[in-house]
Write an enzyme that holds these catalytic residues in place. Structure first.
Site, short mmCIF file in Angstrom:
data_model
loop_
_atom_site.label_atom_id
_atom_site.label_comp_id
_atom_site.label_asym_id
_atom_site.label_seq_id
_atom_site.Cartn_x
_atom_site.Cartn_y
_atom_site.Cartn_z
N ASN A 7 0.86 -1.21 0.11
CA ASN A 7 -0.14 -0.10 -0.10
C ASN A 7 0.98 1.12 0.11
O ASN A 7 2.37 1.36 0.03
CB ASN A 7 -0.94 -0.07 1.06
CG ASN A 7 -0.20 -0.12 2.35
OD1 ASN A 7 0.42 1.00 2.88
ND2 ASN A 7 -0.28 -1.11 3.28
N LYS A 52 -10.00 -4.40 18.69
CA LYS A 52 -8.79 -4.56 18.78
C LYS A 52 -8.12 -4.30 20.38
O LYS A 52 -6.86 -4.58 20.63
CB LYS A 52 -7.80 -3.50 17.93
CG LYS A 52 -8.04 -3.95 16.43
CD LYS A 52 -7.42 -2.75 15.45
CE LYS A 52 -7.80 -3.09 13.99
NZ LYS A 52 -6.74 -4.02 13.28
O1 PMT Z 1 2.71 6.31 6.46
P1 PMT Z 1 2.01 7.33 6.00
O2 PMT Z 1 2.31 7.79 4.61
O3 PMT Z 1 2.52 8.76 6.88
O4 PMT Z 1 0.41 7.28 6.23
C1 PMT Z 1 -0.06 7.33 7.41
C2 PMT Z 1 -1.29 6.26 7.68
C3 PMT Z 1 -2.31 6.67 6.84
C4 PMT Z 1 -0.71 4.99 7.19
C5 PMT Z 1 -1.54 6.28 9.15
O5 PMT Z 1 -2.13 7.52 9.49
C6 PMT Z 1 -2.69 5.22 9.31
O6 PMT Z 1 -3.77 5.46 9.28
N1 PMT Z 1 -2.37 3.95 9.85
C7 PMT Z 1 -3.08 2.87 9.79
C8 PMT Z 1 -3.37 2.36 8.48
C9 PMT Z 1 -4.04 0.92 8.68
O7 PMT Z 1 -3.94 -0.18 8.45
O8 PMT Z 1 -5.35 1.19 9.09
P2 PMT Z 1 -6.43 0.17 9.33
O9 PMT Z 1 -7.96 0.62 9.59
O10 PMT Z 1 -6.51 -0.94 8.26
O11 PMT Z 1 -6.01 -0.66 10.62
C10 PMT Z 1 -6.27 -0.28 12.10
C11 PMT Z 1 -5.22 -0.53 12.85
O12 PMT Z 1 -4.82 -1.71 13.05
C12 PMT Z 1 -3.89 0.46 12.65
O13 PMT Z 1 -3.51 0.60 13.87
C13 PMT Z 1 -3.25 -0.86 12.04
O14 PMT Z 1 -1.66 -0.65 12.29
C14 PMT Z 1 -3.57 -2.27 12.90
N2 PMT Z 1 -3.38 -3.26 11.96
C15 PMT Z 1 -3.83 -3.33 10.68
C16 PMT Z 1 -3.51 -4.34 10.23
C17 PMT Z 1 -3.10 -5.57 10.56
N3 PMT Z 1 -2.97 -6.78 9.91
N4 PMT Z 1 -2.51 -5.61 12.03
C18 PMT Z 1 -2.61 -4.38 12.42
O15 PMT Z 1 -2.31 -4.23 13.79
#
Ligand code: PMT
Length: 413
Positions: free
Chosen positions: A211, A344
């Protein structure tokens, strides 16, 4: 009303070719609003003119060139008291030896000995001198009494040798200056785990599922925590950001690797911030060799779900641990983020609408809503990722539960 006194950096410059790099350090400090006072040894003044430092700092330069000690007798005390941070850059093997032995035979060494503020030492010397066990022993002595002694870089030295001994770049030294100025006893010893960047799930030896995360948000949080004085472990996917100075950084490729690295450090951490964008899915099968195209046929990839890093770790979260996640959403921002916070087991979630201009992936700014476990919400406007990191870290601090015996307590919930 009198304006508040600017923080003061006293910079000791000793005799080495790297003295010219300290001009840039002065410039960075002045740009950040610091009051800079420079003390030069006699040999430093052979390399760079005191006038250069006077012009850059806007203050008189103190010189160790007097015959009579009486002239620096008082000055060393006033400089030592004025310093909020004392930096020696470059620090020769000679001054390192003197500092480690408590010698105070000139203005700079007397100032150092009389100074109670944090001290940052940036060594610069020939490789053999750097590697000499006497120098290394002196460095260990300084570290053991609380001096921050920086690493040296490998490269071509002025003497023609190639090896360690080069002073690190002024902007890196300045990171430690900021940390020394900003860190408080509150954050000392607080252990933080931060994830950043994307993960890459291999399809074949050349392709991957990934991504657009640049790592900027996660790196800003890691840097903010480190600058406040915390011990930070950063687990990062592949990004093109420079290595964050002073932060233990573990580089990984896949979500599974990120989970494994986090599992090693989660138990020992007081605070975890999951800012990474780990891939939720991975190819069921990874081809051993490059998949060839041919004849216009289509390719179907079967993807299987990856483990959820934050959810897995938070299952064993102790009451004294704080976990903060991010939610990257394209619709129903608040509802989706709240569901993730709960699912989570997080204490707070930073919801960012990645479709909004100036928010989310790659850009230097973000727009976020902080959602706490109790449902409290804080809607924030457009701001730089470093300002957002500052705010998030402030909120994390106010969430901390008083934990006497934090060191001893490793019992699980
Ligand atoms: O890196 P940048 O270009 O500065 O961009 C910042 C960002 C958009 C990446 C950051 O601000 C952000 O939103 N990060 C989380 C991105 C994400 O994976 O979101 P999610 O909604 O899919 O996940 C929710 C949470 O679970 C997040 O804390 C993620 O780290 C965590 N996660 C997700 C998937 C996974 N398999 N394991 C996780 O722990």
């Amino acid at each position: 009303m009198a304006s508040p006194r600017s923080k003061c950096m006293v910079l000791g410059v000793t005799g080495g070719i790297a003295a010219y790099k300290s001009c840039e350090l002065v410039r960075l400090a002045i740009k950040s609003g610091l009051d800079v006072r420079v003390v030069m040894t006699k040999s430093a003044a052979e390399f760079v003119s005191p006038l250069t430092f006077r012009t850059l700092s806007g203050n008189p330069v103190s010189l160790d060139m007097f015959e009579e000690p009486a002239q620096w007798d008082i000055e060393h005390v006033s400089l030592a008291q004025r310093a909020d941070v004392l930096v020696v850059a470059p620090a020769t093997a000679n001054i390192i030896g003197k500092m480690a032995s408590g010698i105070a035979d000139d203005l700079l060494t007397s100032t150092i000995l009389a100074c109670r503020s944090p001290k940052v030492i940036a060594p610069a010397m020939n490789t053999a001198m750097w590697e000499n066990p006497i120098t290394q022993r002196n460095i260990e002595t300084l570290k053991s009494v609380g001096f921050t002694v920086l690493r040296t870089e490998k490269g071509l030295l002025a003497c023609g040798d190639v090896g360690y001994g080069r002073m690190i770049a002024p902007d890196l030294i300045f990171q430690y200056v900021l940390r020394a100025l900003r860190s408080t006893d509150d954050w000392r010893g607080v252990r933080c785990l931060v994830t950043a960047g994307p993960t890459r799930e291999p399809i074949d030896p050349v392709r991957f599922v990934g991504n657009r995360s640049s790592g900027k948000m996660g790196y800003a949080i890691a840097t903010e925590l480190w600058q406040r004085g915390a011990d930070v472990v950063l687990v990062t996917g592949p990004v093109s950001l420079p290595h964050p100075e002073g932060i233990k950084t573990i580089r990984v490729e896949t979500t599974e690797e990120m989970l494994n690295a986090c599992q090693t450090h989660f138990d020992e951490s007081d605070i975890s911030v999951f800012a990474a964008a780990p891939a939720d899915f991975t190819p069921a099968v990874v081809a051993d060799s490059k998949i060839k195209k041919g004849g216009g046929s289509s390719l179907t990839l079967e993807l299987v779900e990856n483990p959820d890093i934050s959810a897995t770790l938070c299952k064993s979260k102790r009451p004294d641990q704080i976990a903060v996640g991010f939610a990257a959403e394209t619709d129903d921002l608040i509802a989706n983020a709240m569901a993730k916070l709960e699912r989570k087991g997080l204490d707070m979630i930073v919801a960012n609408d990645i479709t909004a201009e100036g928010a989310g992936f790659e850009v230097d700014t973000n727009i976020a809503t902080l959602i706490h476990k109790d449902g409290q919400q804080e809607r924030l406007g457009l701001m730089s990722k470093s300002d957002l990191a500052r705010l998030i870290v402030d909120r994390i601090w106010s969430m901390r539960r008083p934990s006497p015996g934090r060191e001893e307590c490793h019992c699980r919930e």
